[in-house]
Each structure stands twice: as C-alpha cells, then as structure tokens.
Design a protein around this motif. Structure first.
Motif, PDB file in Angstrom:
ATOM      1  N   GLN A 150       9.647   6.415  12.738  1.00 39.35           N
ATOM      2  CA  GLN A 150       9.962   5.172  12.032  1.00 39.35           C
ATOM      3  C   GLN A 150       8.953   4.877  10.930  1.00 39.35           C
ATOM      4  O   GLN A 150       9.312   4.337   9.879  1.00 39.35           O
ATOM      5  CB  GLN A 150      10.024   4.021  13.032  1.00 39.35           C
ATOM      6  CG  GLN A 150      11.231   4.119  13.958  1.00 39.35           C
ATOM      7  CD  GLN A 150      11.111   3.274  15.203  1.00 39.35           C
ATOM      8  OE1 GLN A 150      10.409   2.265  15.228  1.00 39.35           O
ATOM      9  NE2 GLN A 150      11.829   3.654  16.261  1.00 39.35           N
ATOM     10  N   ALA A 151       7.709   5.267  11.146  1.00 42.99           N
ATOM     11  CA  ALA A 151       6.680   5.040  10.121  1.00 42.99           C
ATOM     12  C   ALA A 151       6.954   5.871   8.869  1.00 42.99           C
ATOM     13  O   ALA A 151       6.951   5.350   7.742  1.00 42.99           O
ATOM     14  CB  ALA A 151       5.298   5.361  10.684  1.00 42.99           C
ATOM     15  N   ILE A 152       7.192   7.183   9.059  1.00 44.06           N
ATOM     16  CA  ILE A 152       7.406   8.021   7.869  1.00 44.06           C
ATOM     17  C   ILE A 152       8.751   7.723   7.212  1.00 44.06           C
ATOM     18  O   ILE A 152       8.884   7.828   5.985  1.00 44.06           O
ATOM     19  CB  ILE A 152       7.269   9.521   8.203  1.00 44.06           C
ATOM     20  CG1 ILE A 152       8.322   9.977   9.220  1.00 44.06           C
ATOM     21  CG2 ILE A 152       5.865   9.834   8.690  1.00 44.06           C
ATOM     22  CD1 ILE A 152       8.353  11.490   9.439  1.00 44.06           C
ATOM     23  N   ASN A 153       9.753   7.324   8.006  1.00 44.62           N
ATOM     24  CA  ASN A 153      11.044   6.936   7.420  1.00 44.62           C
ATOM     25  C   ASN A 153      10.884   5.730   6.511  1.00 44.62           C
ATOM     26  O   ASN A 153      11.436   5.685   5.401  1.00 44.62           O
ATOM     27  CB  ASN A 153      12.061   6.615   8.519  1.00 44.62           C
ATOM     28  CG  ASN A 153      12.615   7.854   9.193  1.00 44.62           C
ATOM     29  OD1 ASN A 153      12.330   8.983   8.787  1.00 44.62           O
ATOM     30  ND2 ASN A 153      13.394   7.671  10.236  1.00 44.62           N
ATOM     31  N   LEU A 154      10.130   4.736   6.967  1.00 47.07           N
ATOM     32  CA  LEU A 154       9.911   3.538   6.159  1.00 47.07           C
ATOM     33  C   LEU A 154       9.165   3.889   4.875  1.00 47.07           C
ATOM     34  O   LEU A 154       9.494   3.396   3.797  1.00 47.07           O
ATOM     35  CB  LEU A 154       9.127   2.499   6.965  1.00 47.07           C
ATOM     36  CG  LEU A 154       8.760   1.209   6.226  1.00 47.07           C
ATOM     37  CD1 LEU A 154      10.008   0.510   5.695  1.00 47.07           C
ATOM     38  CD2 LEU A 154       7.963   0.279   7.140  1.00 47.07           C
ATOM     39  N   MET A 155       8.179   4.778   4.986  1.00 49.62           N
ATOM     40  CA  MET A 155       7.440   5.204   3.803  1.00 49.62           C
ATOM     41  C   MET A 155       8.383   5.868   2.794  1.00 49.62           C
ATOM     42  O   MET A 155       8.290   5.627   1.585  1.00 49.62           O
ATOM     43  CB  MET A 155       6.326   6.175   4.189  1.00 49.62           C
ATOM     44  CG  MET A 155       5.201   5.539   4.990  1.00 49.62           C
ATOM     45  SD  MET A 155       3.967   6.734   5.578  1.00 49.62           S
ATOM     46  CE  MET A 155       3.192   7.204   4.022  1.00 49.62           C
ATOM     47  N   ALA A 156       9.313   6.684   3.303  1.00 54.48           N
ATOM     48  CA  ALA A 156      10.252   7.378   2.419  1.00 54.48           C
ATOM     49  C   ALA A 156      11.229   6.407   1.760  1.00 54.48           C
ATOM     50  O   ALA A 156      11.596   6.572   0.595  1.00 54.48           O
ATOM     51  CB  ALA A 156      11.013   8.442   3.207  1.00 54.48           C
ATOM     52  N   VAL A 157      11.652   5.378   2.494  1.00 62.02           N
ATOM     53  CA  VAL A 157      12.560   4.382   1.931  1.00 62.02           C
ATOM     54  C   VAL A 157      11.868   3.609   0.811  1.00 62.02           C
ATOM     55  O   VAL A 157      12.467   3.317  -0.231  1.00 62.02           O
ATOM     56  CB  VAL A 157      13.048   3.411   3.033  1.00 62.02           C
ATOM     57  CG1 VAL A 157      13.741   2.202   2.413  1.00 62.02           C
ATOM     58  CG2 VAL A 157      14.004   4.121   3.985  1.00 62.02           C
ATOM     59  N   LEU A 158      10.584   3.296   1.001  1.00 63.45           N
ATOM     60  CA  LEU A 158       9.862   2.443   0.053  1.00 63.45           C
ATOM     61  C   LEU A 158       9.326   3.191  -1.159  1.00 63.45           C
ATOM     62  O   LEU A 158       9.126   2.593  -2.211  1.00 63.45           O
ATOM     63  CB  LEU A 158       8.686   1.760   0.764  1.00 63.45           C
ATOM     64  CG  LEU A 158       9.027   0.757   1.872  1.00 63.45           C
ATOM     65  CD1 LEU A 158       7.763   0.294   2.561  1.00 63.45           C
ATOM     66  CD2 LEU A 158       9.778  -0.440   1.295  1.00 63.45           C
ATOM     67  N   GLN A 205       0.837  -1.202   0.000  1.00 61.94           N
ATOM     68  CA  GLN A 205       0.000   0.000   0.000  1.00 61.94           C
ATOM     69  C   GLN A 205       0.871   1.251   0.000  1.00 61.94           C
ATOM     70  O   GLN A 205       0.580   2.226  -0.706  1.00 61.94           O
ATOM     71  CB  GLN A 205      -0.918  -0.014   1.229  1.00 61.94           C
ATOM     72  CG  GLN A 205      -1.979   1.083   1.222  1.00 61.94           C
ATOM     73  CD  GLN A 205      -2.879   1.010   2.449  1.00 61.94           C
ATOM     74  OE1 GLN A 205      -2.732   0.134   3.301  1.00 61.94           O
ATOM     75  NE2 GLN A 205      -3.806   1.942   2.567  1.00 61.94           N
ATOM     76  N   VAL A 206       1.960   1.223   0.771  1.00 57.81           N
ATOM     77  CA  VAL A 206       2.891   2.359   0.803  1.00 57.81           C
ATOM     78  C   VAL A 206       3.521   2.562  -0.565  1.00 57.81           C
ATOM     79  O   VAL A 206       3.592   3.687  -1.081  1.00 57.81           O
ATOM     80  CB  VAL A 206       3.991   2.132   1.868  1.00 57.81           C
ATOM     81  CG1 VAL A 206       5.070   3.217   1.754  1.00 57.81           C
ATOM     82  CG2 VAL A 206       3.396   2.132   3.267  1.00 57.81           C
ATOM     83  N   LYS A 207       3.965   1.484  -1.170  1.00 53.64           N
ATOM     84  CA  LYS A 207       4.627   1.580  -2.472  1.00 53.64           C
ATOM     85  C   LYS A 207       3.690   2.117  -3.550  1.00 53.64           C
ATOM     86  O   LYS A 207       4.137   2.722  -4.528  1.00 53.64           O
ATOM     87  CB  LYS A 207       5.157   0.207  -2.886  1.00 53.64           C
ATOM     88  CG  LYS A 207       6.295  -0.307  -2.031  1.00 53.64           C
ATOM     89  CD  LYS A 207       6.698  -1.725  -2.438  1.00 53.64           C
ATOM     90  CE  LYS A 207       7.772  -2.284  -1.531  1.00 53.64           C
ATOM     91  NZ  LYS A 207       8.113  -3.694  -1.884  1.00 53.64           N
ATOM     92  N   GLY A 208       2.393   1.905  -3.359  1.00 54.46           N
ATOM     93  CA  GLY A 208       1.428   2.325  -4.372  1.00 54.46           C
ATOM     94  C   GLY A 208       0.972   3.772  -4.260  1.00 54.46           C
ATOM     95  O   GLY A 208       0.210   4.250  -5.107  1.00 54.46           O
TER      96      GLY A 208
END
Length: 520
Positions: free
Chosen positions: A138-146, A112-115
């Motif tokens: 950590q949530a927004i960092n992961l979203m930015a990485v993906l 869902q994040v990747k999309g």
C-alpha cells in the motif's frame, strides 16, 4: 470471483471514486490464475460506471497481472498475481486512490512523496497469507499514484515460484528498488520515503530538535507506550511519543485470543485501535525514530532529561517513560546471520507459504514454536520441532494437537549448533543431543526461530540498572534506577510478557511519572 457480501462491500467503497480509472488484466489462455484475475476484473468493472476494464491476452511479462491507473494515463500500479487474501485491501485502496480519493497519510508526508525526483521502480514479493506485506504494498502503490516517477509492482510468490527461486526470495515482504534489494519485513510509507529522500533525515532531525520541552516523553509505541501516553495526556500535561514504529511487535502478531473482553482479534487491528485512541489526545507522535541515549541535565536549577535520537535530534523532557519492548531472540549460532531471510525466518504466517512442499524446522517448544509447527504442517512437507529442554513449554492443548499431526516430529533435548547452506540459501542445520552429546544433521529448507524475546535496551547499558538478560529493573511504580525515568512493558522486569499486562504497566508508569512531576 467475489461473493455477494464482498461485492456489496466493494461497491460501497467504489462510490468514493472521483475520476474515471482503467483496470487492465493481462491473461494467458489455459491458466487458472488468469481466469481468476479476469473474473475479479469483471466484478470490479461491474460495480462502478467509473471503472473501465481492458483484457489483454498473451504471454507478455508476468502473467497474470492487473494494472490500475487513471483513465488516459499510463498505469503505474501493478498486481502480478491475484490480489486477494490480505492484499485485497491493497487492491481496493489502489482503485480508490487512482480514482482521486485522498489518502489519510499526513499531508507533509504526501508532499514529500510528490517532491521525489528520482525514477523509482519498486517491486515487492509477497504471500497472500502475510499480514505484514500489505503495509509495504500500500505504501509503494500510494507513492506511484502520487508521483509519475514511481512504479509499484506487487508479486505474489505463490503464482510466480520460478521467479521467486531465481531471485532468491525466501522471506516476505521483500522490497526491491530498481532491481536491487531495498528492504525486508514490514516497512511504513514514512520509512520508505525517508530512505529514498536524501535530505529527509537531516530535515527531520532539525524539525524534532526544534520542538518545545515535554512534560513526559514516551520512548516506544507499542501497547505499553500507547497506554502510558494516553494516561499522561489525560492529566493535561504535554506528552510526546518517539518510536521506531507505532504498534511495536504487536504489528507482527496474527491471532490474539486472550485480550480480555475481545474474543479474538489480530495485531494490526488492535494497533489501529490504539493509534486512533492516541489521536484523540494532544500527543505529539514521532515515528521512524530510534533513541540513542538518555542523560540528565540541569537548567535553571531544575533537573531535566535529554533524549538523543540516532539521527542526532535531541528532545528535552521533565520525565521519561521507556517502553521499547522486545524483539525475537536469535539462536546466535554459526550460519544464522548469513542465511537470515534466506531460509532462517521468524514469521511462519508470512514466510511459511514460500516453503510449500519442503521440509522445515521450528526452533523452540513454547507456545509460539508449537503454534508455528501446527500452522506450517498444513503447508510444508514436514516440520521438525527442536526443543532445548526435556519438556515442551507450550500449553497442553497445543502440544496435543501438534503430536496428532502426521507430518510433525518433536525432538527434545536438542541444541541447535549451526545453520548450514550452499552459500545462497540454508539447506539444513546441525544439532546436538544434550543427553548423549551425539551430533545430528537435519536437511531442511526453512528454519523458523521461536525461542522467546530479547529486550530492546542496548542503548541503556551504561545508563540504567539492567538484569543480566537486559531487562530494565523497575519498582512497583515503574521507576527505574534514574530519577524521573520510568519504564513499562516487555523491556522491563515485569515477569509475564503479555499485551494486556504491558498496557497495565504503561498506565502504572504514567501515573508514577505524574506523581514524580507533582512532587518535583
């Protein structure tokens, strides 16, 4: 920067990096925090051949700051300040995830994040003593990485106090999206993603409604709910948990020193253990969901329960266990709502550093209030405790400690009547002396409300028997006034609101529900 033990631990973690990453540190000459951050960067780079370090000196943008990203790509994860304290874990995860180490988040949530196709520039203001902040970072960092459409920046309010004041940040974590306020307080990855994904709510509602009938549905994911679900799942019956967030109020609890057999722990650590225990069983956990209504239905001559959620989804079950817990009680005085997160706060651990060197007030003289005063006394200029009664309800050892502190004043028989402010932030409060009826003004920058709990039972007002305080009335087996509906924990009439008592109550309600199923 890092001691030997931390270097050894970090070095072990960095062995999981799968692809080269680049760390860039932006510094300013003569700045102590810049020197700290550069030292931290050198320590990280020295622990792994897959980490390259670049130092950029000058005064460009927020300085000091550190960016993390895959080598050869524009970095999308930024730490403005020195990510130590509770945020050190956020830094470690950012390094690993930028280096290709997979996240433990649910695969469907990662997809869902990747999309996501919108440009999302997240900025989150934190304090390093805030135990709620890392979840958001950590949530927004992961979203930015993906996702290349996402930017994530952590901003330490202690390093950038001028910016914090200009933006009007008076509570952490405060999350901004594309320069506009997005959320306050702890938020999970699922909550953030669903809030920015326009189609998420409808998709989730349809997915939940399609689920098969449960034997027992637990509403609430705190200690009582987790305990209840584990007990019912162990009986081999189909069990589900629907909750706004897993862990409930315990996630906001810092020190826990009365959980028998565990000398000391912290709320998030205890919740992590609960979650792992729940995952050992075939329990369907549905988070980021809030119950709206419970009703009785009849299907083929059998009595069932329907639980409708706020997103419109409907779940069917043979029995229900309500464990929705409680939340902080508010003062309900003029100005409180207006200045909430603008001076009126509920977490001294999280928001205390934002009032460094300023006068503050704590409302409430119980254990929570006196503990808050003791914690704040080491940070703020002065703490005034206002207690409604004529005696303090806190443990004697806490009262003795608070009374020994030179910058703590305790006022009894004080009824807070109003929060006052200048339109953008709180500047003080008014209180009445209950013995003389004399009114007083108190100039404070921060007001920490610690006056107990309110049960989360509003959605049950016309469904179950409640006390005048909103507690669900239960019997010795956890049975409520509706046949087949049980309840446990802080939302009920159980007299003492403690984690260990909630867990026991959850087990009791689960066994009561199982007995009900056998007999019906």
């Amino acid at each position: 920067m890092l001691d030997t033990a931390m270097k050894q631990q970090l070095g072990t973690y960095l062995q999981n990096i799968q692809r080269p990453i680049e760390v860039t540190v932006f510094t300013k000459e003569g700045n102590d925090k810049s020197a700290e951050l550069e030292s931290l960067g050198n320590d990280i780079a020295g622990l792994s051949a897959k980490v390259s370090l670049k130092i950029v000196s000058g005064d460009s943008g927020r300085t000091p700051r550190m960016t993390v990203g895959p080598e050869g790509e524009a970095a999308r994860v930024t730490f403005a300040g020195v990510p130590m304290g509770h945020e050190f874990t956020s830094l470690v995860l950012a390094l690993l995830q930028a280096g290709g180490h997979p996240s433990k988040a649910a695969p469907e949530l990662l997809e869902q994040v990747k999309g996501l196709t919108k440009a999302l520039n997240f900025e989150v203001y934190v304090s390093l003593s805030c135990h709620n902040c890392p979840d958001v970072v950590q949530a927004i960092n992961l979203m930015a990485v993906l996702n290349p459409n996402v930017q994530a920046t952590m901003i330490d309010g202690g390093v950038f106090p001028k910016e914090v004041e200009e933006v009007g940040i008076m509570a952490v974590p405060t999350l901004m999206l594309n320069g506009e306020p997005f959320g306050n307080g702890r938020m999970t990855l699922e909550e953030i993603v669903n809030k920015v994904d326009d189609d998420a709510e409808a998709k989730k509602a349809a997915e939940i409604s399609a689920k098969e009938q449960f034997d027992v549905l637990v509403v609430g994911g705190g200690p009582a709910g987790a305990s209840a679900a584990i007990y019912t799942a162990r009986k081999g019956i189909r069990t589900g948990i629907v909750a706004e967030r897993f862990g409930g109020q315990v996630m906001d609890t810092l020190a826990i020193e009365n959980f028998i057999s565990v000398k000391a722990t912290e709320g998030p650590k205890l919740v992590a253990g609960l979650e792992e225990h729940v995952k050992d069983y075939d329990i369907d956990v549905m988070t980021n969901q809030r119950a709206k209504e419970i009703r009785e239905i009849e299907v083929d001559g059998k009595k069932l329960k329907e639980v409708e959620l706020e997103n419109g989804a409907v779940l069917t079950t043979k029995a229900v266990i309500l464990a929705t817990g409680a939340r902080w009680r508010e003062m309900n005085v003029p100005g409180e709502d207006q200045y909430k997160t603008k001076g009126v706060a509920f977490c001294p651990h999280c928001d205390g550093p934002l009032f460094k060197g300023k006068p503050t007030a704590v409302i409430g003289g119980g254990n929570s209030g006196i503990e808050a005063a003791i914690d704040l006394a080491g940070i703020v200029e002065h703490v005034t405790v206002l207690e409604f009664g004529d005696t303090l309800r806190a443990d004697a050892v806490l009262v003795k400690k608070a009374e020994s502190l030179p910058n703590v004043t305790i006022i009894k028989n004080a009824m807070t009547t109003e929060v006052v402010g200048d339109g953008s932030k709180a500047t003080g409060l008014k209180y009445k002396d209950r013995l003389t009826d004399e009114m007083h003004d108190l100039d404070v920058a921060g007001i920490f409300v610690q006056i107990g709990l309110v049960p989360n039972s509003e959605f049950l007002q016309n469904t179950l028997e409640l006390t005048n305080r909103g507690e669900i009335v239960i019997d010795s087996k956890g049975q409520t006034s509706m046949d087949g509906v049980f309840a446990a924990g802080d939302v009920t009439t159980v007299p003492f609101k403690q984690i260990i008592i909630s867990m026991g109550a959850g087990a009791t309600a689960a066994l009561g529900a199982f007995d009900y199923l056998i007999r019906n």
